[in-house]
Motif scaffolding. Structure first.
Motif, PDB file in Angstrom:
ATOM      1  N   GLY A 285      35.851  60.798  43.952  1.00 37.48           N
ATOM      2  CA  GLY A 285      35.526  61.299  42.619  1.00 37.48           C
ATOM      3  C   GLY A 285      34.371  60.523  42.031  1.00 37.48           C
ATOM      4  O   GLY A 285      33.736  59.705  42.700  1.00 37.48           O
ATOM      5  N   PRO A 286      34.075  60.748  40.748  1.00 38.14           N
ATOM      6  CA  PRO A 286      32.981  60.044  40.099  1.00 38.14           C
ATOM      7  C   PRO A 286      33.219  58.532  40.068  1.00 38.14           C
ATOM      8  O   PRO A 286      34.353  58.059  40.058  1.00 38.14           O
ATOM      9  N   TRP A 287      32.124  57.768  40.041  1.00 34.72           N
ATOM     10  CA  TRP A 287      32.190  56.314  40.005  1.00 34.72           C
ATOM     11  C   TRP A 287      31.090  55.808  39.062  1.00 34.72           C
ATOM     12  O   TRP A 287      30.174  56.552  38.697  1.00 34.72           O
ATOM     13  N   ALA A 288      31.171  54.534  38.674  1.00 38.77           N
ATOM     14  CA  ALA A 288      30.156  53.936  37.803  1.00 38.77           C
ATOM     15  C   ALA A 288      30.024  52.454  38.105  1.00 38.77           C
ATOM     16  O   ALA A 288      30.975  51.803  38.542  1.00 38.77           O
ATOM     17  N   ARG A 289      28.821  51.927  37.873  1.00 38.33           N
ATOM     18  CA  ARG A 289      28.569  50.497  37.969  1.00 38.33           C
ATOM     19  C   ARG A 289      27.580  50.107  36.885  1.00 38.33           C
ATOM     20  O   ARG A 289      26.547  50.763  36.718  1.00 38.33           O
ATOM     21  N   HIS A 290      27.902  49.062  36.161  1.00 35.63           N
ATOM     22  CA  HIS A 290      27.042  48.598  35.072  1.00 35.63           C
ATOM     23  C   HIS A 290      26.303  47.343  35.507  1.00 35.63           C
ATOM     24  O   HIS A 290      26.922  46.316  35.795  1.00 35.63           O
ATOM     25  N   LEU A 291      24.967  47.422  35.597  1.00 41.00           N
ATOM     26  CA  LEU A 291      24.136  46.233  35.813  1.00 41.00           C
ATOM     27  C   LEU A 291      23.892  45.632  34.437  1.00 41.00           C
ATOM     28  O   LEU A 291      22.934  45.982  33.736  1.00 41.00           O
ATOM     29  N   GLU A 292      24.772  44.713  34.058  1.00 45.35           N
ATOM     30  CA  GLU A 292      24.885  44.337  32.655  1.00 45.35           C
ATOM     31  C   GLU A 292      23.648  43.646  32.109  1.00 45.35           C
ATOM     32  O   GLU A 292      23.190  43.950  31.005  1.00 45.35           O
ATOM     33  N   THR A 293      23.081  42.678  32.840  1.00 45.25           N
ATOM     34  CA  THR A 293      21.929  41.965  32.288  1.00 45.25           C
ATOM     35  C   THR A 293      20.654  42.796  32.378  1.00 45.25           C
ATOM     36  O   THR A 293      19.781  42.691  31.510  1.00 45.25           O
ATOM     37  N   THR A 294      20.531  43.634  33.381  1.00 43.53           N
ATOM     38  CA  THR A 294      19.411  44.581  33.409  1.00 43.53           C
ATOM     39  C   THR A 294      19.584  45.618  32.316  1.00 43.53           C
ATOM     40  O   THR A 294      18.612  46.050  31.689  1.00 43.53           O
ATOM     41  N   GLY A 295      20.821  46.047  32.102  1.00 43.21           N
ATOM     42  CA  GLY A 295      21.098  47.039  31.076  1.00 43.21           C
ATOM     43  C   GLY A 295      21.128  48.464  31.587  1.00 43.21           C
ATOM     44  O   GLY A 295      21.081  49.407  30.805  1.00 43.21           O
ATOM     45  N   TRP A 296      21.217  48.637  32.898  1.00 47.36           N
ATOM     46  CA  TRP A 296      21.255  49.986  33.464  1.00 47.36           C
ATOM     47  C   TRP A 296      22.684  50.339  33.857  1.00 47.36           C
ATOM     48  O   TRP A 296      23.398  49.534  34.459  1.00 47.36           O
ATOM     49  N   LEU A 298      24.794  52.893  36.204  1.00 49.27           N
ATOM     50  CA  LEU A 298      24.683  53.783  37.350  1.00 49.27           C
ATOM     51  C   LEU A 298      25.979  54.572  37.479  1.00 49.27           C
ATOM     52  O   LEU A 298      27.065  54.003  37.378  1.00 49.27           O
ATOM     53  N   MET A 299      25.861  55.873  37.692  1.00 51.47           N
ATOM     54  CA  MET A 299      27.013  56.737  37.841  1.00 51.47           C
ATOM     55  C   MET A 299      26.769  57.655  39.032  1.00 51.47           C
ATOM     56  O   MET A 299      25.621  57.947  39.378  1.00 51.47           O
ATOM     57  N   GLY A 300      27.833  58.122  39.635  1.00 47.80           N
ATOM     58  CA  GLY A 300      27.671  59.017  40.774  1.00 47.80           C
ATOM     59  C   GLY A 300      28.895  59.869  40.987  1.00 47.80           C
ATOM     60  O   GLY A 300      29.956  59.655  40.395  1.00 47.80           O
ATOM     61  N   ALA A 301      28.732  60.871  41.851  1.00 48.33           N
ATOM     62  CA  ALA A 301      29.824  61.772  42.206  1.00 48.33           C
ATOM     63  C   ALA A 301      29.549  62.299  43.605  1.00 48.33           C
ATOM     64  O   ALA A 301      28.423  62.194  44.114  1.00 48.33           O
ATOM     65  N   PRO A 302      30.563  62.848  44.282  1.00 46.69           N
ATOM     66  CA  PRO A 302      30.342  63.400  45.626  1.00 46.69           C
ATOM     67  C   PRO A 302      29.246  64.463  45.617  1.00 46.69           C
ATOM     68  O   PRO A 302      28.967  65.091  44.597  1.00 46.69           O
TER      69      PRO A 302
END
Length: 501
Positions: A285-296, A298-302
């Protein structure tokens, strides 16, 4: 006049004091140094262990990339002059670079490390040019700019020193290593991203750091542990932002022909012993990752769905020259193809096109009409800055939802704050934009690659919207057709977009 003075004051206040102090002597040196002698050039190393194939592949790819890019650069521009004085020509047998541009510290730095690579891969007779390049850097390190320029100076010196022998080469090594010790942890953030927040510059500098590590270790020099620690973080960041097509987000001054590919850098990293994890197994299913100090975020799905949201600072405090006013902008890949696109980089000159490509109006975000979220001006200047913030993120098995804001308009009466919520599901993206504070209308825009737009359905479910033809620039100054969707919202209302596939 007062408005211009205020803008200048806002621009200068973010600089490091060293940048202000170092500017006059650098200005004088740049005009005094017209050439660098190559007499008594240090001898270049002839005996090397076998080079990893990944190093040769990266060097050859970079030579092809640079040669292909050259025709797109304006003939009279400084960028063209810099590119023409870079060291990839060394692989083609060129031996001397003429004119004052050739001894500017930035092109001399790039040339020094590429001459070192050419020497590592078997080229001979480059002693004179290596001496000219490294002496030019040592004489005028770019303390007035700091950021990627000073880091490039350091990389040029240590690469040149690794390829050379003798006392002068040792002096280059000592100066370059000291600059790296000072700048590496300053410029590469805790999450691995480069602090100017441009994926292109991040890739270029990471490749340079890996080259420095390989050259130094192959020459028998001892590399500080810091180099590998920073390179490991930087490689992890590249793996995180790598899109399904192998490319990366084009936030700020990023372009697909500005550096070697992410995969080539990751391959060299693996060859040097770094462990790198890619998202190779599709998630259910959908997923997410936060590059906290960069501030970006990222999200994704199949199905090759990937989204990158810029919800952090607009760039480095001390060097905002590569900042675009793109707070809360996003890019979206569907089926592995970039679909919602950044405008890209159409100019590096102090001209109208440069101002446009940095403006809020051409990005996938909210705009108070005619007002940029960051005060970009004069090609590479930024006055008032914006900082984005991820407010919350929730995830379920069928959807990821995130809300972010930024303070780029907080200086206006009422302190208006844009709010953007993204909800990503397996086959659609919902975008909800609003403005808190201040009685102002705002515009919300989505820019899609024209070919990709034909395969999706885009509509605004809350207000009338327009559809117009435009362009975007995946590579420098080379346009592709785009479609722009725009809606306007009155105070207290929202723009609600649906992109379905």
């Amino acid at each position: 006049m007062m408005a211009k003075l205020g803008r200048l004051a806002r621009t200068v206040r973010g600089l490091h004091p060293l940048q202000v102090v170092a500017r006059p002597p650098h200005w004088l040196l740049r005009r005094a140094v017209r050439d660098i002698p190559s007499v008594a050039a240090p001898r270049l190393r002839e005996s090397w262990p076998p080079a990893p194939p990944e190093l040769r592949a990266l060097v050859e790819e970079d030579a092809r990339r640079a040669a292909a890019r050259l025709p797109a650069l304006p003939a009279s521009s400084l960028l063209r002059a810099y590119e023409e004085s870079y060291g990839f020509d060394a692989l083609c047998g060129r031996r001397r670079w003429e004119g004052p541009i050739s001894v500017h510290p930035y092109p001399a730095s790039v040339r020094a490390r590429q001459l070192a690579l050419a020497t590592r891969l078997g080229a001979r007779g480059l002693e004179a040019e290596m001496a000219r390049a490294c002496r030019a850097i040592a004489l005028q390190p770019e303390l007035h700019l700091l950021a990627n320029h000073l880091l490039e100076n350091a990389l040029g010196l240590v690469c040149g020193a690794a390829a050379a022998e003798g006392p002068e080469a040792q002096a280059w090594w000592e100066l370059g290593a000291r600059l790296l010790a000072w700048q590496l942890d300053e410029q590469f953030l805790a999450d691995g991203g480069h602090f100017e927040r441009s994926a292109t510059y991040h890739l270029w500098l990471t490749a340079g750091l890996l080259e420095a590590i390989e050259l130094a270790e192959a020459s028998g020099r001892v590399t500080p542990p810091q180099w590998r620690a920073v390179a490991g973080r930087a490689l992890d960041w590249i793996a995180a932002i790598r899109a399904p097509d192998g490319a990366y987000p084009l936030f700020n001054d990023a372009m697909l022909d500005g550096s070697v590919r992410a995969d080539a850098v990751l391959a060299l990293g693996r060859a040097l012993g770094f462990s790198i994890e890619l998202r190779t197994t599709p998630t259910p299913g959908p997923w997410a990752r936060h590059l906290e100090t960069t501030g970006w975020l990222l999200m994704g799905a199949p199905g090759g769905v990937f989204l990158a949201l810029d919800a952090g600072p607009d760039g480095a405090d001390c060097q905002p020259g590569h900042v675009h006013a793109d707070a809360l902008a996003f890019e979206l890949w569907i089926g592995g193809q970039r679909t919602c696109v950044d405008y890209g980089v159409s100019s590096y000159g102090a001209d109208f096109e440069r101002q446009r490509c940095r403006s809020t109006s051409v990005h996938n975000t909210l705009e108070l009409p005619g007002i940029d979220s960051s005060e970009v001006w004069a090609g590479f200047r930024t006055g008032r800055r914006s900082t984005g913030k991820l407010l919350h993120r929730t995830g379920r098995s069928d959807a990821i939802e995130a809300t972010a804001t930024h303070d780029g308009y907080a200086w206006l009466p009422g302190g208006p704050r844009p709010m953007r919520t993204l909800r990503l599901e397996a086959n659609r993206l919902a975008v909800s934009d609003s403005l808190e504070g201040g009685p102002r209308e705002f515009a919300s825009r989505l820019r899609l690659d024209e070919e990709a737009a034909a395969r999706v359905n885009v509509r605004c479910v809350s207000a009338p919207f327009t559809r117009s033809l435009s362009v975007w620039y995946p590579t420098f100054a080379t346009a592709r057709p785009a479609v722009v969707f725009e809606a306007r919202a009155k105070p207290g209302t929202r723009c609600e977009w649906l992109i379905e596939w």
